[in-house]
Design an enzyme around this catalytic site. Structure first.
Site, PDB file in Angstrom:
ATOM      1  N   SER A 114      28.853  47.498  57.555  1.00 53.38           N
ATOM      2  CA  SER A 114      30.186  48.085  57.327  1.00 53.38           C
ATOM      3  C   SER A 114      31.056  48.210  58.569  1.00 53.38           C
ATOM      4  CB  SER A 114      30.040  49.458  56.666  1.00 53.38           C
ATOM      5  OG  SER A 114      29.677  49.308  55.313  1.00 53.38           O
ATOM      6  N   LYS A 117      34.456  46.639  58.425  1.00 54.61           N
ATOM      7  CA  LYS A 117      35.617  47.314  57.835  1.00 54.61           C
ATOM      8  C   LYS A 117      36.664  47.693  58.892  1.00 54.61           C
ATOM      9  CE  LYS A 117      33.361  49.202  53.688  1.00 54.61           C
ATOM     10  NZ  LYS A 117      31.923  49.032  53.792  1.00 54.61           N
ATOM     11  N   SER A 169      33.239  54.607  53.765  1.00 54.35           N
ATOM     12  CA  SER A 169      32.833  53.203  53.731  1.00 54.35           C
ATOM     13  C   SER A 169      32.869  52.618  52.321  1.00 54.35           C
ATOM     14  CB  SER A 169      31.424  53.050  54.309  1.00 54.35           C
ATOM     15  OG  SER A 169      31.234  51.763  54.852  1.00 54.35           O
TER      16      SER A 169
END
Length: 343
Positions: A114, A117, A169
Site C-alpha cells: 500500500s 498509494k 488504506s
C-alpha cells in the site's frame, strides 16, 4: 546484513576514472569504518532484491546507489552506528538538501504493497476537484481486502475518498479515484507518467492500491522521490496527517477512519507517511518527519511484519543526529524538466 563469523575483510574501494559504479565490501568489526573512525561507504549482499534494477537506473542518484548492500559513510569522529533494520531495502534522505544519508539496496525492485498509494495520491490530487462527486462502480466495490465499504451506485466526494485512501488504506477508494480521472487506464497512466517525471524509473504501477499484480515494483530510492514530491503538496499533507475522520457510506451509515500511521502520534516531529502489507511484499513503509527545520524521509521495503514503523522511527532518529555529519552516499534527483503530467 549478516557478516561471516570469524572473517576479517579489508575494505577496498575501487574508483574508476569515469566511475559509473562504486561498491565497497562491508568492513570487518575491527576496521576503522566499522568503528566509525573512517568515511568509507559499506555495502553487503543482504537478502537481495526480487530482481536487479537495470544498470541505467542504478546510476540515478549517484554511483554508490548501484550497490545492493548497506551504504553509509561515517564521519571520522563522533559516529553513531546505524540501527539494525529487519528489512531488505531502505533509504534515509534529507528532503531539503536531497542528500541520501544511508541506504540498503536502494534501487532493488520489490512489490510496494500500500505504499504505492502515495504515488496514487500525488498523481491524482492535482487532477481531481476535491468537491467532485464520484459514483462507485462495480470494479471499485468488488475490490478486496481493506475497504472503506463503498456502495455501488452511490456517490462520494473526492476529498473523502482521499482521506479513506490515506488514513485506512482503502483499496476501493483507490479504484474509485483512479476511475474518476475518466477511466481506470487513464488514472494508471497518470501514475506511471508522474513516476517518470520524478525520475522514479524503477516504478511500474499496475493498479492504484498496491495489491499484488504481475510486474508491479518499486524501489526504496524511488519511493523517497515520491515522498519528497508529496511533501510539496499541501492537500496531500492535510489528508495524510489527519488523525481521524468520518466517512458517509450511504443513508444512516457512517464509518470512522483512524490513521494507521502511528508515527503521527508516537514520534516527535512526525509528519505523515504510509504503511503497507501483502504476503509477498511483507511490510512496507514511507515515513516523514521534521525537527528543527530539517525534514527527513525514510522508505522501507520487504520488512518483518509489524516492525516497519519502529524501524522507520529508528532510522529517522539516527538521521536527525547524523545529518550534516555523515558524507551522503547519493542524492535525490530533481524532477525532469518536462512539465508535470498531473499539472
Amino acid at each position: 546484513m549478516s557478516r561471516a563469523r570469524g572473517a576479517v575483510i579489508t575494505v577496498a574501494v575501487l574508483v574508476a576514472a569515469a566511475a559509473t559504479a562504486a561498491v565497497a565490501l562491508h568492513p570487518s568489526p575491527t576496521s576503522p569504518e566499522a568503528s566509525g573512525a573512517g568515511p568509507a561507504a559499506s555495502a553487503g549482499s543482504g537478502a537481495g532484491s526480487q530482481k536487479p534494477a537495470a544498470a541505467h537506473r542504478d546510476a540515478i542518484g549517484g554511483p554508490l546507489l548501484a550497490s545492493h548492500g548497506l551504504l553509509v559513510r561515517y564521519p571520522a569522529t563522533g559516529a553513531r552506528k546505524l540501527p539494525k533494520i529487519p528489512a531488505s531495502a531502505w533509504v534515509l534522505a534529507d528532503a531539503g538538501t536531497g542528500q541520501v544519508l544511508a541506504a540498503r539496496d536502494p534501487h532493488g525492485l520489490y512489490p510496494p504493497a500500500s505504499t504505492l498509494k502515495v504515488l496514487t495520491a500525488i498523481s491524482l490530487i492535482p487532477a481531481l476537484d476535491p468537491d467532485m462527486k464520484v459514483i462507485a462502480s462495480r470494479r471499485a466495490t468488488s475490490v478486496e481486502p481493506n475497504i472503506v465499504g463503498l456502495a455501488r451506485g452511490h456517490s462520494y466526494r473526492v476529498a473523502d475518498l482521499f482521506r479513506a485512501l490515506l488514513l485506512i488504506s482503502a483499496n476501493d477508494a483507490a479504484v474509485a479515484l483512479t476511475q474518476a480521472t475518466g477511466s481506470y487506464s487513464r488514472g494508471i497512466g497518470l501514475m506511471n507518467a508522474e513516476a517518470h517525471w520524478l525520475h522514479a524509473d524503477d516504478v511500474v504501477a499496475r493498479n492504484p492500491n498496491g495489491l499484488p499484480a504481475r510486474g508491479q515494483v518499486v524501489s526504496a530510492y524511488d519511493e523517497a522521490l515520491i515522498a519528497r514530491q508529496a511533501l510539496t503538496l499541501p492537500a496531500f499533507m492535510r489528508y495524510d496527517s489527519t488523525l481521524s475522520a468520518s466517512f458517509h457510506i450511504k443513508k444512516k451509515k457512517w464509518v470512522g477512519l483512524v490513521n494507521q500511521n502511528n508515527l503521527l502520534i508516537d514520534y516527535p516531529g512526525g509528519l505523515g507517511g504510509k504503511i503497507g502489507w501483502t504476503e509477498k511484499a511483507r511490510a512496507t513503509y514511507i515515513g516523514m518527519a521534521r525537527r528543527h527545520g530539517v525534514t527527513l524521509i525514510v522508505t522501507i521495503l520487504h520488512c518483518r511484519a509489524l516492525a516497519e514503523i519502529k524501524a522507520g522511527e529508528k532510522l529517522l532518529s539516527w538521521g536527525f543526529k547524523m545529518d550534516h555529519k555523515v558524507t551522503p552516499v547519493g542524492t535525490l534527483v530533481p524532477p525532469r524538466s518536462t512539465p508535470n503530467p498531473a499539472g
